[in-house]
Design a protein around this motif. Structure first.
Motif, short mmCIF file in Angstrom:
data_model
loop_
_atom_site.label_atom_id
_atom_site.label_comp_id
_atom_site.label_asym_id
_atom_site.label_seq_id
_atom_site.Cartn_x
_atom_site.Cartn_y
_atom_site.Cartn_z
N ASN A 33 1.96 -1.31 6.67
CA ASN A 33 1.76 -2.37 5.69
C ASN A 33 1.80 -3.74 6.34
O ASN A 33 0.97 -4.61 6.04
CB ASN A 33 2.83 -2.28 4.60
N VAL A 34 2.74 -3.94 7.24
CA VAL A 34 2.86 -5.23 7.92
C VAL A 34 1.70 -5.44 8.89
O VAL A 34 1.18 -6.54 9.05
CB VAL A 34 4.21 -5.34 8.63
N GLU A 35 1.27 -4.36 9.51
CA GLU A 35 0.15 -4.42 10.45
C GLU A 35 -1.13 -4.89 9.77
O GLU A 35 -1.96 -5.56 10.38
CB GLU A 35 -0.05 -3.05 11.09
N VAL A 36 -1.28 -4.55 8.49
CA VAL A 36 -2.44 -5.01 7.72
C VAL A 36 -2.51 -6.53 7.73
O VAL A 36 -3.57 -7.13 7.90
CB VAL A 36 -2.38 -4.48 6.27
N GLN A 87 9.23 4.41 7.07
CA GLN A 87 9.45 4.68 5.66
C GLN A 87 8.24 4.25 4.83
O GLN A 87 7.48 3.35 5.21
CB GLN A 87 10.69 3.92 5.16
N PHE A 88 8.09 4.88 3.66
CA PHE A 88 7.04 4.52 2.72
C PHE A 88 7.65 3.67 1.59
O PHE A 88 8.86 3.76 1.34
CB PHE A 88 6.37 5.77 2.15
N PRO A 89 6.84 2.85 0.91
CA PRO A 89 7.39 1.97 -0.12
C PRO A 89 8.26 2.66 -1.17
O PRO A 89 9.28 2.10 -1.58
CB PRO A 89 6.13 1.36 -0.75
N TYR A 90 7.89 3.87 -1.57
CA TYR A 90 8.67 4.55 -2.62
C TYR A 90 10.08 4.91 -2.14
O TYR A 90 10.97 5.19 -2.96
CB TYR A 90 7.93 5.80 -3.11
N MET A 126 0.86 -1.19 0.00
CA MET A 126 0.00 0.00 0.00
C MET A 126 0.90 1.23 0.00
O MET A 126 1.62 1.48 0.98
CB MET A 126 -0.91 -0.01 1.23
N PRO A 127 0.89 2.03 -1.09
CA PRO A 127 1.86 3.12 -1.22
C PRO A 127 1.70 4.23 -0.19
O PRO A 127 2.66 4.94 0.11
CB PRO A 127 1.61 3.65 -2.64
N ASN A 128 0.49 4.41 0.34
CA ASN A 128 0.22 5.49 1.30
C ASN A 128 0.39 5.05 2.75
O ASN A 128 0.06 5.79 3.67
CB ASN A 128 -1.18 6.06 1.09
N MET A 129 0.91 3.82 2.95
CA MET A 129 1.14 3.31 4.29
C MET A 129 2.64 3.12 4.54
O MET A 129 3.38 2.80 3.61
CB MET A 129 0.44 1.96 4.49
#
Length: 233
Positions: free
Chosen positions: A104-107, A133-136, A96-99
Motif C-alpha cells: 500500500n505504501v509502495e503505491v 499485514q493486510f488492512p483487515y 487497498m484491501p488486497n495489498m
C-alpha cells in the motif's frame, strides 16, 4: 512561500440557492510549517483544504502552491500536479484491501519521481513490524498510519490532512498526531490540517480560525506542545 491564497471566493449552488463557502480568503503558508485550521461544521475549513489542494475550483481569486498557480490549471495538468507534489489524508483510510502494508505504501512511492524509502517511512510511522499485514488485520489507528505513510512516501511538498483523527479515540488519535509531528520535523513536510478539535492547535506553528466562510484569526504559537501533551475534545 509554499502556499499563497489571494482573495479566494468559493460559492456552491443548489437550485436557486447560492451559498458562499469562502469569502475573500487570504492566507500564506511557509515551507515546513505545521498549520492547523479550526472551525465548526460549515465554517469553510474543508472547502479551504479542497481548493488549496486542487480538489475543487474557485469562483474568484488566486492560489499558488510551490510556485505554481493551480487556479489556472485544468484537467490532467492539475491531476499530475497533485500526484507529484501533494499528499492527502482523510478520515477514511482508502487502503487497498488486497495489498499488504508495504505494498500500500509502495503505491504512493511509485507516484513520485523522487520518492522516500518505503522502509524508512514505515519506521517513522512505527509500523516497521507490520510490513506483511493486510488492512483487515490492523486497528483503525494502524490503518490511518499506513495512509499517512502512503501519502508521505511520494515525498510531497505539502500534506493536506482532513480531520485525520476525527474517527479515532484519544489515545489512538494522539499516536497519529505524534506521527504527523515526526513527519513534519524529520522530513520538513509542510502540514495543513483541518480539525474541530481545539487542543490540536497547541502543536501548530500557525493556527487559522474560520467562521462562516471567513478567516477570523491567524495566530502563531511561540511554544508548541508535543502531540502527547495536547488536551482532547
Amino acid at each position: 512561500m509554499l502556499i499563497s491564497i489571494q482573495n479566494v471566493c468559493k460559492n456552491y449552488r443548489a437550485g436557486d440557492i447560492e451559498t458562499a463557502a469562502l469569502k475573500d480568503i487570504n492566507l500564506e503558508v511557509n515551507k515546513g510549517e505545521f498549520v492547523v485550521v479550526l472551525g465548526p461544521s460549515g465554517s469553510g475549513k474543508s472547502t479551504l483544504l479542497h481548493v488549496s489542494g486542487g480538489l475543487d475550483d474557485v469562483n474568484d481569486g488566486t492560489i499558488i502552491v510551490n510556485g505554481e498557480e493551480i487556479t489556472k490549471m485544468k484537467g490532467s495538468q492539475l491531476t499530475n500536479f497533485r500526484r507529484k507534489e501533494l499528499g492527502f489524508i482523510f478520515q477514511q483510510y482508502n487502503l487497498m484491501p488486497n495489498m499488504t502494508v508495504f505494498e500500500n505504501v509502495e503505491v504512493g512511492a511509485r507516484l513520485s519521481h523522487h520518492p522516500l524509502d518505503v522502509e524508512k517511512v514505515l519506521q517513522e510511522v512505527m509500523l516497521d513490524d507490520l510490513f506483511s499485514q493486510f488492512p483487515y488485520q490492523l486497528s483503525g489507528g494502524q490503518q490511518q498510519r499506513v495512509a499517512i505513510a502512503r501519502a508521505i512516501a511520494k515525498n510531497p511538498s505539502i500534506l493536506f490532512c482532513d480531520e485525520p483523527t476525527g474517527a479515532l479515540d484519544e489515545e489512538t488519535g494522539k499516536t497519529v498526531l505524534e506521527v504527523l509531528q515526526r513527519i513534519n520535523e524529520e522530513f520538513q513536510t509542510t502540514i495543513f490540517l483541518i480539525t474541530h478539535n481545539l487542543g490540536i492547535a497547541d502543536m501548530a506553528d500557525k493556527v487559522v480560525r474560520m467562521k462562516s466562510g471567513e478567516i477570523v484569526e491567524v495566530r502563531h504559537n511561540t511554544h508548541k506542545k508535543r502531540a502527547s501533551e495536547v488536551s482532547w475534545a
